[in-house]
Design an enzyme around this catalytic site. Structure first.
Site, PDB file in Angstrom:
ATOM      1  N   SER A 125      42.939  29.951 -96.159  1.00  0.00           N
ATOM      2  CA  SER A 125      42.577  30.729 -97.337  1.00  0.00           C
ATOM      3  C   SER A 125      43.819  30.980 -98.208  1.00  0.00           C
ATOM      4  O   SER A 125      44.544  30.043 -98.515  1.00  0.00           O
ATOM      5  CB  SER A 125      41.900  32.025 -96.871  1.00  0.00           C
ATOM      6  OG  SER A 125      41.272  32.688 -97.932  1.00  0.00           O
TER       7      SER A 125
ATOM      8  N   ASP B 240      32.206  27.355 -98.732  1.00  0.00           N
ATOM      9  CA  ASP B 240      32.180  27.958 -97.393  1.00  0.00           C
ATOM     10  C   ASP B 240      31.893  29.464 -97.456  1.00  0.00           C
ATOM     11  O   ASP B 240      32.138  30.188 -96.503  1.00  0.00           O
ATOM     12  CB  ASP B 240      33.506  27.685 -96.658  1.00  0.00           C
ATOM     13  CG  ASP B 240      34.703  28.379 -97.303  1.00  0.00           C
ATOM     14  OD1 ASP B 240      34.526  29.104 -98.313  1.00  0.00           O
ATOM     15  OD2 ASP B 240      35.822  28.212 -96.782  1.00  0.00           O
TER      16      ASP B 240
ATOM     17  N   HIS C 238      33.708  30.353 -94.176  1.00  0.00           N
ATOM     18  CA  HIS C 238      35.131  30.650 -94.379  1.00  0.00           C
ATOM     19  C   HIS C 238      35.793  31.228 -93.123  1.00  0.00           C
ATOM     20  O   HIS C 238      36.959  30.943 -92.841  1.00  0.00           O
ATOM     21  CB  HIS C 238      35.273  31.626 -95.550  1.00  0.00           C
ATOM     22  CG  HIS C 238      36.655  31.673 -96.121  1.00  0.00           C
ATOM     23  ND1 HIS C 238      37.250  30.601 -96.742  1.00  0.00           N
ATOM     24  CD2 HIS C 238      37.568  32.678 -96.171  1.00  0.00           C
ATOM     25  CE1 HIS C 238      38.463  30.935 -97.148  1.00  0.00           C
ATOM     26  NE2 HIS C 238      38.685  32.186 -96.813  1.00  0.00           N
TER      27      HIS C 238
END
Ligand code: CA
Length: 312
Positions: free
Chosen positions: A111, A256, A278
Site C-alpha cells: 500500500s 482490491d 487489500h
C-alpha cells in the site's frame, strides 16, 4: 481397544512429525535465502506490532526466515506524506545496513509502503537491490481522490476527518510504541491522483509510461516489481471484507477495495489480479484470506526465491 487407540495416536504423531519436518527441510534448501536482507514496509495506518501479537505482515516474517531469509520489519508514521515517511524509512534502512554489514537491502512495501520504498530507492539507489510493491496506488487511489474532491480545504469536513484519522494514527502509534508525527491530510493528498502525479514526476523510476503497462524492470541498478489483487469479499469470517467492498464502490476499474488494478503497476508486473483484497495481500486479518487463491505467504515466499535467483 487400548492398543487400537495407541496405534491411532501413533499414526497422528507420525503425521505431525512429518508435517513438522517440512520447516527444517525448507531452511536447508534456502528457498528464501536472498543475498541481501528483506525489509518489509507497512502501509497507511500501519503498525509493526500491535499489542505484541498482531503483526501487520501477519505470519510472513517467520515464514520467510524459515527458508533462510534475513527479514526486518520497519515502522514509519501511520498517516503522513510519502516524503516524510520515506525519510523515516531511509534512516531505518541505514541502521539495518549498519547492523547486518550488508551492502544493500531488498525493499518490499504494501500500500502506502510501496511509495515509501520508491522514495528511498530514488534517494539512495546505492543502498537498494530491489523495490517490490504490493497493492500500492502508483497512479493514485480513487478513494483518496474521491474524499479529496468532497472535502472543503481547511473546512469543517476536513477538520473532522483529520481529527479522526490523526487520532487513529496516534492510538496505533502509542499501542505499538511509536511517537512518529501524524498528518492524515498530508497522507490523503499524497494518495490522490494529483498528489501521485506530482510524486511520479519527481520520482519516475519504474512507473509505467502507459496507463496499464509494465514499467522499467531496472533503474539505477535497482530492480522493480509489483503485484496486486482485485477481490473484495474473500472470507466470510473476516470483518474487514465489508468495509473494503464498500470503499470499492467509488472505483471505475477492477480493484482490491482500495487500489485499482492498473494503478498498482510498477516495474515488472508479476500479476495484477490475485483473488485477494487489500488486506489479504498481507495475510490479514489474522490469516483470514481466500482459500481458493494462492496464499499470500506463498506469493511472498515465491518472490523471495525470485529475488534470490536474480542474485539479489
Ligand atoms: Ca482478509
Amino acid at each position: 481397544m487400548r492398543k487400537r487407540v495407541g496405534s491411532i495416536l501413533g499414526a497422528v504423531a507420525a503425521l505431525v512429525l512429518t508435517l513438522g519436518a517440512a520447516s527444517p527441510a525448507a531452511a536447508q534448501t534456502g528457498y528464501t535465502q536472498t543475498r541481501y536482507p528483506i525489509v518489509l514496509c507497512h502501509g497507511m495506518a500501519g503498525f509493526d506490532r500491535l499489542f505484541g501479537v498482531l503483526d501487520y505482515w501477519y505470519a510472513i516474517p517467520s515464514d520467510l526466515r524459515s527458508g533462510g531469509a534475513r527479514v526486518f520489519v520497519t515502522q514509519v508514521s501511520s498517516f503522513n506524506s510519502t516524503e516524510a515517511r520515506g525519510e523515516q524509512l531511509l534512516s531505518q534502512v541505514k541502521q539495518i545496513i549498519a547492523l547486518t554489514g550488508a551492502a544493500k537491502v531488498n525493499l518490499i512495501g504494501h500500500s502506502h509502503g510501496g511509495l515509501d520504498v520508491r522514495y528511498v530507492a530514488a534517494a539512495r539507489p546505492d543502498l537498494v537491490a530491489s523495490v517490490s510493491t504490493i497493492g500500492s496506488p502508483h497512479k493514485g487511489a480513487d478513494l483518496a481522490t474521491f474524499l479529496r474532491g468532497h472535502l472543503t480545504p481547511n473546512g469543517f469536513d476536513e477538520t473532522v476527518l483529520s481529527m479522526f484519522a490523526n487520532s487513529l494514527g496516534v492510538v496505533l502509534g502509542l499501542l505499538s510504541g511509536s511517537t512518529n508525527p501524524q498528518d492524515s491530510v498530508a497522507a490523503l493528498n499524497a494518495l490522490s491522483a494529483s498528489g501521485m502525479a506530482q510524486f511520479n514526476s519527481r520520482y519516475p523510476q519504474g512507473v509505467p509510461t502507459s496507463s496499464c503497462g509494465n514499467g522499467a524492470s531496472s533503474v539505477n541498478g535497482v530492480r522493480y516489481y509489483s503485484w496486486s489483487g482485485t477481490s473484495k469479499i474473500t472470507n466470510i469470517f473476516d470483518v474487514s471484507d465489508a468495509p473494503l467492498a464498500l470503499s470499492s464502490l467509488v472505483y471505475s476499474e477492477s480493484n482490491d477495495g482500495l487500489v485499482g488494478r492498473c494503478s498498482s503497476h510498477l516495474g515488472t508486473v508479476i500479476y495484477d489480479s490475485y483473488g485477494m483484497n487489500h488486506l489479504d495481500e498481507v495475510n490479514q486479518l489474522l490469516g483470514l484470506v481466500n482459500i481458493f487463491e494462492t496464499n499470500p505467504k506463498s506469493v511472498i515466499r515465491a518472490h523471495a526465491n525470485r529475488l534470490k535467483n536474480a542474485g539479489l
